[in-house]
Motif scaffolding. Structure first.
Motif, PDB file in Angstrom:
ATOM      1  N   PHE A  95      38.782 -69.857  52.984  1.00 39.85           N
ATOM      2  CA  PHE A  95      39.645 -70.356  51.908  1.00 39.85           C
ATOM      3  C   PHE A  95      40.655 -69.288  51.485  1.00 39.85           C
ATOM      4  O   PHE A  95      41.866 -69.559  51.389  1.00 39.85           O
ATOM      5  N   TYR A  96      40.168 -68.074  51.252  1.00 41.83           N
ATOM      6  CA  TYR A  96      41.077 -67.013  50.808  1.00 41.83           C
ATOM      7  C   TYR A  96      42.036 -66.587  51.912  1.00 41.83           C
ATOM      8  O   TYR A  96      43.187 -66.223  51.638  1.00 41.83           O
ATOM      9  N   LEU A  97      41.594 -66.647  53.156  1.00 41.24           N
ATOM     10  CA  LEU A  97      42.503 -66.347  54.260  1.00 41.24           C
ATOM     11  C   LEU A  97      43.623 -67.386  54.314  1.00 41.24           C
ATOM     12  O   LEU A  97      44.787 -67.050  54.557  1.00 41.24           O
ATOM     13  N   MET A  98      43.286 -68.660  54.093  1.00 42.61           N
ATOM     14  CA  MET A  98      44.314 -69.710  54.102  1.00 42.61           C
ATOM     15  C   MET A  98      45.311 -69.509  52.962  1.00 42.61           C
ATOM     16  O   MET A  98      46.522 -69.700  53.148  1.00 42.61           O
ATOM     17  N   GLY A 114      41.611 -77.292  48.299  1.00 43.21           N
ATOM     18  CA  GLY A 114      40.550 -77.809  47.439  1.00 43.21           C
ATOM     19  C   GLY A 114      39.319 -78.219  48.234  1.00 43.21           C
ATOM     20  O   GLY A 114      38.178 -77.974  47.818  1.00 43.21           O
ATOM     21  N   ILE A 115      39.543 -78.828  49.396  1.00 39.94           N
ATOM     22  CA  ILE A 115      38.419 -79.243  50.250  1.00 39.94           C
ATOM     23  C   ILE A 115      37.643 -78.021  50.737  1.00 39.94           C
ATOM     24  O   ILE A 115      36.404 -78.004  50.719  1.00 39.94           O
ATOM     25  N   LEU A 116      38.357 -76.997  51.183  1.00 37.41           N
ATOM     26  CA  LEU A 116      37.690 -75.769  51.638  1.00 37.41           C
ATOM     27  C   LEU A 116      36.898 -75.127  50.511  1.00 37.41           C
ATOM     28  O   LEU A 116      35.756 -74.674  50.713  1.00 37.41           O
ATOM     29  N   ILE A 182      40.850 -58.565  48.666  1.00 33.60           N
ATOM     30  CA  ILE A 182      39.649 -57.912  48.134  1.00 33.60           C
ATOM     31  C   ILE A 182      38.498 -58.906  48.053  1.00 33.60           C
ATOM     32  O   ILE A 182      37.351 -58.590  48.413  1.00 33.60           O
ATOM     33  N   SER A 183      38.783 -60.116  47.587  1.00 33.65           N
ATOM     34  CA  SER A 183      37.752 -61.157  47.526  1.00 33.65           C
ATOM     35  C   SER A 183      37.182 -61.447  48.909  1.00 33.65           C
ATOM     36  O   SER A 183      35.965 -61.593  49.080  1.00 33.65           O
ATOM     37  N   PHE A 184      38.062 -61.503  49.889  1.00 33.35           N
ATOM     38  CA  PHE A 184      37.628 -61.710  51.270  1.00 33.35           C
ATOM     39  C   PHE A 184      36.656 -60.617  51.703  1.00 33.35           C
ATOM     40  O   PHE A 184      35.594 -60.898  52.281  1.00 33.35           O
TER      41      PHE A 184
END
Length: 427
Positions: A95-98, A114-116, A182-184
């Motif tokens: 999600f964060y990569l997208m 949202g789906i991810l 960072i979250s990733f």
């Protein structure tokens, strides 16, 4: 040594390696989410400028989560519940990569995002909730939920404020991209830690029909599920409307981060206090007081959501949430533990619970989308905030008749746990 420090700080409760591991993984998840999740909403809103688009993004997430819980439950029963937690974290990294790679075109893939997000939340929380049920026992449950909330609050202090500073320091979209990265990285670390947990297969198919029949047979479980639906009513729209209001009132990511720092600081003190002092016999009273504060606080902001009023609101709800959620979550797990074949059907029961929570979230977001299509935002949103904001107070009407006298009989409580005589199944 870590156990000794934890016992000095948190009190004399039985702390195991696996309980600490789950808390650390939950802490890493909380830091990652607190860094980025709030600002994803702002990032997307700045591109579209429409509350409707953010509502659609959130609706896609909550519509996907029930499906994700079902798929995660199947994997947990056929393979292992750690796989579901790990897969949830992998999906959230995707999600964060997208978000990172879509850049200023994120608005075009807002439903897919949202789906991810919904898939990631569903897989992660199914695994985390099952592990929580297995690892904790009635005498450690309030501690675990309280300390988990304490970690979440600490993450909420450092995450949004740090993100606000970084976004302010790095202009354009670079600050957003940095915190998403960072979250990733934190999610990857959580996955690596999960490999230290011992695998435990859960035999048998997924008995969803069997677990849903318990709703009709078991009044206590039915009341708990209905209460979770009303909980979802509030969470559906409040999770993003408050964030948007704070940003609209200030036009500053740093102010939003400061809001998060203040409210999470209050929440941290609240979770620490409740986890140390709350007794099982006081749960219903604590839920009642906390829910009244949560409902009353809404009236501070619905008419004129200025930044000072929003901060005041945040302080009140941050003090009230620990008082309500710690005993409420513990009560839920204890009632689940007394359900028919709770040890064998714990995954199915947790899936059912999450369906009810997300059902409430879906209803509130759909009401918002219908409302803003028919009326002006400034008219309908305050009305829905008052209606949905009472969701936590309505919980009291469902739980008031639940018999909790069994909490005083330790032997009887443990009979419903997955392991006779103990909940730490990972040792």
């Amino acid at each position: 040594m870590l156990r000794s420090v934890a016992k000095i700080f948190l009190g004399d409760v039985p702390i195991t390696k696996n309980l600490l591991l789950l808390l650390v993984i939950g802490g890493l998840y909380a830091i990652s989410i607190s860094l980025s999740n709030t600002f994803v909403n702002i990032y997307l809103w700045k591109q579209s400028g429409e509350i409707r688009d953010i509502a659609l993004y959130q609706l896609a997430s909550v519509l996907t989560q029930p499906i994700a819980f079902l798929l995660a439950g199947y994997i947990a029963k056929k393979a292992d519940r750690i796989y579901t937690l790990r897969l949830g974290v992998f999906i959230l990294t995707a999600f964060y990569l997208m978000v990172l790679f879509s850049g200023e075109s994120a608005e075009d893939v807002i439903v897919l995002l949202g789906i991810l997000l919904g898939l990631g939340f569903g897989f992660y929380w199914l695994g985390y909730n099952v592990l929580t049920f297995e690892i904790t026992e009635p005498e450690t449950r309030d501690f675990f939920n309280g300390f988990s909330g304490l970690l979440t609050s600490f993450a909420g202090m450092i995450g949004p404020l740090s993100a606000g500073v970084i976004i302010t320091w790095l202009p354009d979209a670079r600050g957003y991209q940095f915190i998403f990265f960072i979250s990733f990285a934190l999610f990857i670390l959580a996955v690596l830690l999960s490999f230290r947990m011992k695998h435990r297969r859960t035999n048998g198919p997924l008995y969803i029909k069997t677990s849903t029949r318990e709703i009709k047979k078991n009044p206590a479980w039915r009341r708990i599920l209905f209460s979770h639906f009303t909980q979802g009513l509030r969470e559906g729209i409040f999770v993003f409307i408050i964030v948007l209001w704070v940003y609209m009132a200030t036009s500053s990511e740093l102010a939003l981060g400061t809001y998060g720092f203040i409210t999470s600081g209050v929440s941290l003190v609240g979770y620490f206090t409740v986890s140390r002092l709350l007794k099982a016999s006081q749960r219903k009273r604590a839920i009642f007081i906390g829910s009244i504060l949560l409902t009353a606080a809404v009236f501070l902001i619905v008419f004129h959501p200025t930044y000072p009023l929003l901060v005041s609101y945040g302080i009140i709800v941050s003090a009230a949430y620990p008082l309500m959620l710690v005993p409420y979550v513990s009560l839920t797990y204890d009632i689940l533990g007394k359900a028919t074949d709770a040890g064998e059907l714990r995954i199915e029961y947790l899936i059912t619970k999450e369906w009810f929570v997300n059902g409430g979230r879906i209803v509130s977001i759909v009401l918002l989308l219908i409302g803003i299509s028919l009326f002006e935002d400034k008219i309908i949103i305050p009305i829905l905030m008052v209606i949905c904001g009472s969701g936590h107070f309505i919980i009291n009407f469902f739980i008031k008749d639940i018999d909790t006298s069994f909490l005083t009989t330790k032997k009887e409580i443990k009979a419903g746990m997955p392991e006779n005589g103990g909940g730490d199944s990972l040792t």
